[in-house]
Design an enzyme around this catalytic site. Structure first.
Site, short mmCIF file in Angstrom:
data_model
loop_
_atom_site.label_atom_id
_atom_site.label_comp_id
_atom_site.label_asym_id
_atom_site.label_seq_id
_atom_site.Cartn_x
_atom_site.Cartn_y
_atom_site.Cartn_z
N ASP A 129 0.76 -1.22 -0.07
CA ASP A 129 0.19 0.04 -0.18
C ASP A 129 0.85 1.41 0.14
O ASP A 129 0.03 2.30 -0.05
CB ASP A 129 -1.11 0.10 1.22
N TYR A 154 10.44 4.66 0.09
CA TYR A 154 11.48 3.71 0.90
C TYR A 154 12.81 3.58 0.38
O TYR A 154 13.88 3.12 0.98
CB TYR A 154 10.79 2.30 0.74
N1 LIG Z 1 2.14 -4.65 1.89
C1 LIG Z 1 2.01 -3.47 2.95
O1 LIG Z 1 2.06 -2.39 2.21
C2 LIG Z 1 1.71 -3.65 4.29
C3 LIG Z 1 1.20 -2.48 4.96
C4 LIG Z 1 1.07 -2.53 6.20
C5 LIG Z 1 1.24 -3.72 7.15
N2 LIG Z 1 1.82 -4.57 6.40
C6 LIG Z 1 1.94 -5.89 7.03
O2 LIG Z 1 0.99 -6.22 7.68
C7 LIG Z 1 1.38 -7.24 8.57
C8 LIG Z 1 0.61 -6.80 10.07
O3 LIG Z 1 1.18 -5.63 10.48
P1 LIG Z 1 0.85 -5.13 12.07
O4 LIG Z 1 1.60 -4.16 12.42
O5 LIG Z 1 -0.48 -5.10 12.15
O6 LIG Z 1 1.53 -6.62 12.87
P2 LIG Z 1 0.65 -7.21 14.29
O7 LIG Z 1 1.87 -7.97 14.95
O8 LIG Z 1 0.00 -6.30 15.06
O9 LIG Z 1 -0.21 -8.37 13.53
C9 LIG Z 1 0.13 -9.48 12.81
C10 LIG Z 1 -0.54 -10.64 13.47
O10 LIG Z 1 0.01 -12.05 12.67
C11 LIG Z 1 0.15 -12.97 13.77
N3 LIG Z 1 0.88 -14.11 13.26
C12 LIG Z 1 2.33 -14.14 13.35
N4 LIG Z 1 2.65 -15.39 12.71
C13 LIG Z 1 1.47 -16.18 12.30
C14 LIG Z 1 1.44 -17.07 11.80
N5 LIG Z 1 2.58 -17.93 11.56
N6 LIG Z 1 0.15 -17.42 11.50
C15 LIG Z 1 -0.91 -17.09 11.87
N7 LIG Z 1 -0.77 -15.73 12.33
C16 LIG Z 1 0.44 -15.25 12.62
C17 LIG Z 1 0.54 -12.62 14.77
O11 LIG Z 1 0.05 -13.20 16.05
C18 LIG Z 1 -0.17 -10.95 15.00
O12 LIG Z 1 -1.54 -11.01 15.68
C19 LIG Z 1 3.12 -7.20 8.63
O13 LIG Z 1 3.63 -8.03 8.00
C20 LIG Z 1 3.21 -5.84 8.10
O14 LIG Z 1 4.58 -5.50 7.52
C21 LIG Z 1 2.12 -4.60 4.90
O1 LIG Z 2 6.11 1.69 10.51
P1 LIG Z 2 4.85 1.25 10.34
O2 LIG Z 2 4.44 -0.04 10.85
O3 LIG Z 2 3.81 2.46 10.80
O4 LIG Z 2 4.56 1.13 8.72
C1 LIG Z 2 5.24 0.14 7.89
C2 LIG Z 2 4.44 -0.04 6.86
O5 LIG Z 2 4.72 1.19 5.92
C3 LIG Z 2 3.88 1.19 4.69
O6 LIG Z 2 2.42 1.08 4.87
C4 LIG Z 2 1.91 2.22 5.22
C5 LIG Z 2 1.06 2.71 4.01
O7 LIG Z 2 1.74 3.02 3.17
C6 LIG Z 2 0.02 3.82 4.39
O8 LIG Z 2 -0.42 4.45 3.43
C7 LIG Z 2 -0.55 3.65 5.53
O9 LIG Z 2 -1.73 2.64 5.37
O10 LIG Z 2 -0.03 3.27 6.82
C8 LIG Z 2 0.89 2.24 6.56
C9 LIG Z 2 1.60 1.86 7.74
O11 LIG Z 2 1.00 2.37 8.74
C10 LIG Z 2 4.51 0.13 4.09
O12 LIG Z 2 3.94 -0.11 2.72
C11 LIG Z 2 4.04 -1.32 4.56
O13 LIG Z 2 4.68 -2.45 3.83
C12 LIG Z 2 4.87 -1.24 6.04
O14 LIG Z 2 4.45 -2.43 6.96
MN LIG Z 3 4.66 -2.37 1.73
#
Ligand SMILES: NC(=O)c1ccc[n+]([C@@H]2O[C@H](COP(=O)([O-])OP(=O)(O)OC[C@H]3O[C@@H](n4cnc5c(N)ncnc54)[C@H](O)[C@@H]3O)[C@@H](O)[C@H]2O)c1
Ligand SMILES: O=P(O)(O)OC[C@H]1O[C@H](O[C@H]2[C@H](O)[C@@H](O)[C@@H](O)O[C@@H]2CO)[C@H](O)[C@@H](O)[C@@H]1O
Ligand SMILES: [Mn+2]
Length: 441
Positions: free
Chosen positions: A170, A264
């Site tokens: 995102d 990034y």
């Molecule tokens: N692609 C993107 O742009 C984007 C954007 C925002 C967040 N994210 C990702 O989303 C994920 C969640 O972020 P968050 O900050 O809410 O983390 P978080 O730690 O609050 O939530 C993650 C959850 O995953 C669970 N988990 C871990 N390993 C697991 C497994 N093997 N099976 C089932 N559940 C499992 C944990 O217990 C936890 O509840 C992260 O990987 C973060 O990097 C990606």
């Molecule tokens: O440091 P964090 O956990 O706050 O953020 C890491 C994530 O950053 C990006 O996601 C952003 C996104 O781009 C933004 O638009 C909005 O939804 O907030 C997110 C984070 O809070 C990044 O794309 C993710 O991959 C990272 O996990």
């Molecule tokens: Mn991302």
């Protein structure tokens, strides 16, 4: 009209309530009959689930809800798995950030040594989720935004090449919202963009309006002075750390004023600046635990105790509606143009065919059709070749249990100054990740 069954994998995520509220707000576009949560941490998931059960009942009592740690219960009878797990949770994110910083190197969730460490933890669990989905709901699609998405995408390409997983990020969507504000447009969807790169490592080459008018000059004028900073009320982006990231885009832009950068890139192009502005005693993980996690979990607990969401401050993650766009594209063959992380396969002509690249695709019921990018300039090509080698070596290291390949990956990362420092960081990360990484020889 068919109603869909959704599984949120990583039910205990801080993003879950915002996404559930977003799904409930989009039922006219994307009807749902069932929402399930799956997590491997029951206690954490229950905090979120107890509140979401109330939110769902209040807004649409016809939707069935279930939260479980049982894979069979979770993955059976599902159309879409929305995956956002964090292998090792925030405790490990904190170490990913602080261990490299101890060696004077960028400490970041998805970039450099921290991203490599997180990647090594995530490959196994992500493959496990795919296998559960294929066993219990073989027709389902997994929409994955678990990080580090670049390494997860390369791992699934290597280990489960035929699986129905789409990896999406995102960050470009977030930046495009800022672009739309700079341009005075209502929505990012008023723009047509061209973009290429790797995940968390890319550039916009064109931004036009729907009539084809070039919007790059106005954007460049703003970014040259203020980066992507705008007066935008966004819940996630009102902290100092994000403002600094958006401002720094000004310096990333300066080195190639023909394109507009993903934020990034600051970790790769200005690692010295990033390290100078990091606090080893209080890294981004600490900010997130004290900020987003405390707020979201606090609100969830209040809802569960009161038995009602009245007065609650949780908000719809409108920004996450790209997940509905993606699900709709697959379900209704909308052919929406979206940035996805897909195998290059010639789309970028002068780049590794097997690389997982982030490029525009048309998405329909058979999945993504990547659009042609053409040839890319030497600057971007050089940077991308270095970074994609890191990602590929990490996956090879995980598959083969190879210490040497992981040391090579760490050494190639542009954020790391030498093989010596790479080895020192690696040895510390091996110790810290004892519970999560395969044994390396
Ligand atoms: N692609 C993107 O742009 C984007 C954007 C925002 C967040 N994210 C990702 O989303 C994920 C969640 O972020 P968050 O900050 O809410 O983390 P978080 O730690 O609050 O939530 C993650 C959850 O995953 C669970 N988990 C871990 N390993 C697991 C497994 N093997 N099976 C089932 N559940 C499992 C944990 O217990 C936890 O509840 C992260 O990987 C973060 O990097 C990606
Ligand atoms: O440091 P964090 O956990 O706050 O953020 C890491 C994530 O950053 C990006 O996601 C952003 C996104 O781009 C933004 O638009 C909005 O939804 O907030 C997110 C984070 O809070 C990044 O794309 C993710 O991959 C990272 O996990
Ligand atoms: Mn991302």
């Amino acid at each position: 009209m068919k109603k869909f069954s959704i599984l949120v994998a990583g039910g205990g995520s801080t993003y879950t309530p915002g996404i559930v509220l977003m799904l409930l707000d989009n039922l006219d576009k994307f009807p749902i009959r069932q929402i399930k949560f799956y997590d491997n941490d029951k206690e954490r998931q229950d905090i979120v689930a107890n509140a979401c059960e109330i939110l769902i009942k209040e807004r649409n009592p016809e939707i069935d809800f279930l939260a479980t740690t049982n894979p069979e219960e979770a993955f059976t009878d599902v159309d879409f798995v929305m995956a956002h797990i964090r292998a090792g949770k925030y405790a490990m994110r904190e170490l990913d950030e602080k261990i490299p910083l101890k060696h004077g190197v960028v400490g970041q969730e998805t970039c450099g040594p921290g991203g490599i460490a997180y990647g090594m933890r995530s490959i196994g669990p992500m493959i496990e989720l795919i296998d559960y989905m294929e066993k219990y709901s073989p027709n389902a699609w997994m929409l994955n935004y678990s990080n580090p998405a670049a390494i997860v995408a390369e791992a699934t390409r290597r280990l489960r090449p035929n699986s129905k997983i789409l990896n999406i990020c995102d960050m470009p969507i977030g930046i495009e919202r800022h672009m739309a504000t700079i341009l005075g447009l209502k929505s990012r969807k008023d723009m047509t963009i061209k973009y290429y790169g790797l995940n968390h490592f890319g550039w916009w080459t064109s931004v036009t309006d729907k009539e084809g008018k070039d919007l790059m000059p106005k954007l460049k004028e703003h970014i040259a002075q203020h980066g992507y900073n705008v007066n935008l009320q966004m819940y996630q982006h009102n902290d100092a750390s994000w403002n600094d990231t958006f401002m720094k885009a000004k310096d990333i832009y300066a080195i190639d004023p023909t394109t507009l950068p993903n934020t990034y890139l600051k970790y790769y192009l200005y690692p010295d600046y990033v390290v100078e502005h990091s606090d080893i005693n209080y890294s981004r993980a600490n900010m997130v635990m004290d900020g987003r996690e405390k707020f979201v979990f606090g609100e969830c607990k209040k809802i569960a105790e009161a038995g009602t969401s009245e007065g609650c401050e949780l908000h719809i993650d409108e920004h996450a509606s790209y997940i509905v766009d993606l699900a709709r594209a697959l379900a209704y063959n909308t052919k929406e143009r979206m940035l996805l992380i897909v195998e290059n396969n010639g789309a970028i002509e002068n780049f590794d065919k097997t690389a997982m690249v982030e490029i525009p695709c048309l998405v329909g019921c058979e999945g993504p059709e990547p659009l042609t990018v053409g040839t890319i300039p030497q600057f971007q090509k050089g940077l991308m070749e270095q970074q994609v080698s890191v990602e590929k070596l990490v996956v090879e290291a995980w598959i083969e249990g190879s210490y040497t390949k992981l040391w090579q990956a760490m050494t190639i990362s542009k954020t790391v100054p030498s093989a010596k420092v790479a080895k020192e960081i690696l040895d510390d990360l091996i110790e810290a990740n004892n519970e999560f990484w395969p044994e390396l020889n």
